[in-house]
Design an enzyme around this catalytic site. Structure first.
Site, mmCIF file in Angstrom:
data_model
loop_
_atom_site.group_PDB
_atom_site.id
_atom_site.type_symbol
_atom_site.label_atom_id
_atom_site.label_comp_id
_atom_site.label_asym_id
_atom_site.label_seq_id
_atom_site.Cartn_x
_atom_site.Cartn_y
_atom_site.Cartn_z
ATOM 1 N N GLU A 259 73.875 -142.708 16.463
ATOM 2 C CA GLU A 259 75.375 -143.077 16.841
ATOM 3 C C GLU A 259 76.013 -142.889 15.315
ATOM 4 O OE1 GLU A 259 74.753 -147.139 18.141
ATOM 5 O OE2 GLU A 259 74.356 -146.073 20.248
ATOM 6 N N CYS A 293 83.234 -148.013 13.644
ATOM 7 C CA CYS A 293 83.156 -146.315 14.054
ATOM 8 C C CYS A 293 84.231 -146.121 15.045
ATOM 9 C CB CYS A 293 81.877 -146.169 14.331
ATOM 10 S SG CYS A 293 81.320 -147.394 15.793
HETATM 11 P P1 NAD Z 1 74.948 -144.560 5.933
HETATM 12 O O1 NAD Z 1 74.669 -143.340 6.673
HETATM 13 O O2 NAD Z 1 75.609 -144.359 4.592
HETATM 14 O O3 NAD Z 1 73.900 -145.691 5.673
HETATM 15 C C1 NAD Z 1 73.447 -146.148 7.048
HETATM 16 C C2 NAD Z 1 72.031 -146.459 6.911
HETATM 17 O O4 NAD Z 1 71.277 -145.506 6.404
HETATM 18 C C3 NAD Z 1 71.852 -147.298 5.687
HETATM 19 O O5 NAD Z 1 70.865 -148.363 6.039
HETATM 20 C C4 NAD Z 1 71.362 -146.599 4.569
HETATM 21 O O6 NAD Z 1 70.571 -147.424 3.659
HETATM 22 C C5 NAD Z 1 70.492 -145.587 5.378
HETATM 23 N N1 NAD Z 1 70.407 -144.323 4.654
HETATM 24 C C6 NAD Z 1 71.174 -143.698 4.011
HETATM 25 N N2 NAD Z 1 70.611 -142.532 3.619
HETATM 26 C C7 NAD Z 1 69.553 -142.193 4.223
HETATM 27 C C8 NAD Z 1 68.230 -141.302 4.382
HETATM 28 N N3 NAD Z 1 68.566 -140.183 3.805
HETATM 29 N N4 NAD Z 1 67.251 -141.727 4.976
HETATM 30 C C9 NAD Z 1 67.158 -142.940 5.528
HETATM 31 N N5 NAD Z 1 67.965 -143.752 5.669
HETATM 32 C C10 NAD Z 1 69.065 -143.530 4.904
HETATM 33 O O7 NAD Z 1 76.311 -145.466 6.614
HETATM 34 P P2 NAD Z 1 77.242 -146.656 6.171
HETATM 35 O O8 NAD Z 1 77.941 -146.416 5.377
HETATM 36 O O9 NAD Z 1 76.204 -147.772 6.390
HETATM 37 O O10 NAD Z 1 77.812 -146.874 7.532
HETATM 38 C C11 NAD Z 1 79.210 -146.333 8.083
HETATM 39 C C12 NAD Z 1 78.945 -145.129 8.898
HETATM 40 O O11 NAD Z 1 78.645 -145.443 9.818
HETATM 41 C C13 NAD Z 1 80.378 -144.495 9.266
HETATM 42 O O12 NAD Z 1 80.585 -143.087 9.243
HETATM 43 C C14 NAD Z 1 80.462 -145.059 10.721
HETATM 44 O O13 NAD Z 1 81.419 -144.273 11.431
HETATM 45 C C15 NAD Z 1 79.142 -144.865 10.941
HETATM 46 N N6 NAD Z 1 78.981 -145.847 12.274
HETATM 47 C C16 NAD Z 1 78.733 -145.310 13.561
HETATM 48 C C17 NAD Z 1 78.540 -146.065 14.855
HETATM 49 C C18 NAD Z 1 78.297 -145.502 16.232
HETATM 50 O O14 NAD Z 1 77.911 -146.331 16.843
HETATM 51 N N7 NAD Z 1 78.741 -144.284 16.252
HETATM 52 C C19 NAD Z 1 78.640 -147.335 14.417
HETATM 53 C C20 NAD Z 1 78.737 -148.009 13.199
HETATM 54 C C21 NAD Z 1 79.096 -147.285 12.026
#
Ligand code: NAD
Length: 490
Positions: A259, A293
């Site tokens: 997501e 999101c």
């Molecule tokens: P992010 O991708 O920076 O981080 C999300 C998670 O992934 C964190 O726990 C982070 O530590 C981890 N992570 C980062 N790099 C990684 C890697 N290389 N390997 C494994 N894990 C890793 O996202 P964020 O800044 O926490 O959240 C905001 C983003 O999430 C926005 O783009 C938003 O649109 C999206 N989002 C989508 C939905 C949906 O349902 N589609 C819902 C909420 C947020």
């Protein structure tokens, strides 16, 4: 800060039924004033591996033998456990994110509990298909499918709706008999840890719910998703992170559910209920400081009402209160100073790209401790073309761009002219148009005269850069289990 549960004890990992320290510590910074709210124990690679191994072992223990009905009862106890500590959960979420008290109390924490109740009920009522098969040669058989757990599910979750989005995956995974290893965002470790305490108190067997804290790339997140002994990965976060995780998961051909980000459009037709469209759009742009999101970042308004709509939205944006979440402010800070730099860089870019800043566009003047917070002004832009970066890239802040359109076809084309495909909102009183336009949206979710009205039984997810697969209702049960068809000769 009011009632932060980890003010005088550290935020620990939870592995194999015990709260444990990792190998180092990092600060949990409160974005309201920049102060350090608490200390978080970062899991080592070894601890991540131990969490996965504990999960594998738990599948063979009492958890693996538990009936569906017993598992579902346990999930309801977890929901009750969250509700019993509601205020602590809300205080933890506010300390980590700075989100408004209203949002935490009416959305984040209730939905955290609701996820467990909903998926307990759905899993218990789940029916699997069966077919009687009669072949021309006279042989007959009965085919029926059973659902088995995937095994050890790695859950990586973001910071914007921390408890809500994590439990959205933990609850169906457990309901289907899996065990989980959860890696919450480094920005928001607290409610996940409280959930560990609730699991512990509810009698969830050791190894069924494991929690490891840390960062993403070359840290806990990557160590977890690269672990060869996990069986599936479910992730919510940025599209680029989804790509990185997919590359790592490819080696083991693990099932993934993603997501991801959005650049969601609202289409406002001249025949809409104007006041409802304005109120709904204000909510869809500024809720959670624009950090959902599903938030709207692109608004297209039919030309006859364009000027009036821009003026009304700008008026509402100017009256939103920005400040301390505990004071009842409409909007708190962004999640961090780092994210504020990103959002402010888009405010600057918008000006460079030739936008008219109709409201906001800067940093609010807040005195006292709040001067150290990660606040930005709610911002409304107009005047950009369809190729401007501010119209194409996800900003993830309290900001939108408004442009006019002249026909239904043009509105559809503008809405779909994006690399993302998560959600769209349509504002019109013409029923035929509502259905027509909704069916043309290249998004996983469309709201008509609404925004963020959720039924947990419905499919949730996105197209294009916004994700892979759907969760929600049957779709969650489908992802978190493996069907096996059994064919018995009659
Ligand atoms: P992010 O991708 O920076 O981080 C999300 C998670 O992934 C964190 O726990 C982070 O530590 C981890 N992570 C980062 N790099 C990684 C890697 N290389 N390997 C494994 N894990 C890793 O996202 P964020 O800044 O926490 O959240 C905001 C983003 O999430 C926005 O783009 C938003 O649109 C999206 N989002 C989508 C939905 C949906 O349902 N589609 C819902 C909420 C947020």
């Amino acid at each position: 800060m009011t009632g932060y549960p980890f003010a005088d004890r550290p935020v620990l990992n939870y592995v194999d039924g015990a709260f444990v320290e990792g190998e180092s510590w990092f600060d949990n910074v409160n974005p309201v004033d920049g102060s350090v709210a608490g200390r978080v124990s970062q899991a080592s690679r070894d601890l991540v591996d131990r969490a996965v191994a504990a999960g594998r072992a738990a599948l063979k223990g009492p958890w693996g033998k538990m009936s569906q009905a017993e598992r579902c009862k346990l999930l309801v106890r977890i929901a009750e456990g969250i509700e019993a500590r509601f205020d602590e959960f809300a205080a933890a979420e506010i300390a980590d994110t700075g989100k408004s008290l209203h949002q935490a109390r009416t959305i984040d924490i209730p939905r955290g509990a609701a996820n467990f109740r909903a998926f307990a009920a759905l899993a218990e009522a789940r029916a699997m298909p069966s077919f009687r098969t009669d072949l021309p040669d006279g042989r007959s058989a009965i085919n029926y499918a059973i659902a088995r757990p995937l095994g050890v599910v790695a859950i990586v979750s973001p910071w914007n709706l921390p408890l809500l989005l994590m439990t959205w995956k933990v609850a169906p995974a457990l309901a289907c008999g899996n065990v989980v290893v959860v890696k919450p965002s480094e920005e928001t470790p607290s409610t996940a840890t409280l959930l560990g305490e609730v699991m512990d108190a509810a009698g969830v067997p050791p190894g069924v719910f494991n929690l490891v804290h840390g960062f993403g790339a070359e840290s806990t997140g990557e160590w977890l998703t690269a672990n060869p002994d996990i069986d599936a990965i479910t992730f919510t976060g940025e599209s680029a992170t989804g790509g990185a995780i997919m590359r790592v998961a490819a080696a083991g051909v693990k099932p993934v559910s993603f997501e991801l980000g959005g650049k969601n459009a609202a289409l406002v037709f001249a025949d809409c209920d104007f006041d409802e469209a304005v109120a709904g759009t204000v909510r869809s742009v500024f809720s959670n400081c624009g950090q959902v999101c599903l938030c709207t970042e692109r608004i297209y308004v039919e030309r006859p009402i364009f000027d009036r709509f821009v003026a009304a939205l700008a008026e509402r944006a100017r009256t939103l209160t920005v400040g301390d979440p505990w004071s009842g402010a409409d909007m708190g800070p962004l999640i961090s100073h780092g994210h504020r730099e990103k959002v402010l860089s888009y405010y600057a870019l918008a000006r460079e790209e030739g936008a008219t800043v109709v409201a906001g566009g800067g940093v609010p003047e807040l005195g006292g401790a709040l001067a150290g917070g990660a606040f930005v002004e709610p911002t409304i832009l107009t005047g950009l073309g369809p190729d401007a970066r501010c119209v194409r890239e996800e900003i993830f802040g309290p900001v939108c761009h408004i442009a006019p359109f002249d026909s239904e076809d043009e509105a559809i084309e503008l809405a779909n002219d994006t690399d993302y495909g998560l959600a769209a909102a349509i504002w019109t009183r013409d029923v035929g148009r509502a259905h027509r336009v909704a069916a043309e949206m290249e998004t996983g979710i469309v709201w008509v005269n609404e925004w963020f009205l959720r039924d947990l039984r419905t499919p949730f997810g996105g197209m294009k850069l916004s994700g892979i697969g759907r969760e929600g209702g049957e779709h969650s049960l489908g992802f978190y289990s493996e069907p096996t068809n059994i064919c018995v000769k009659l």
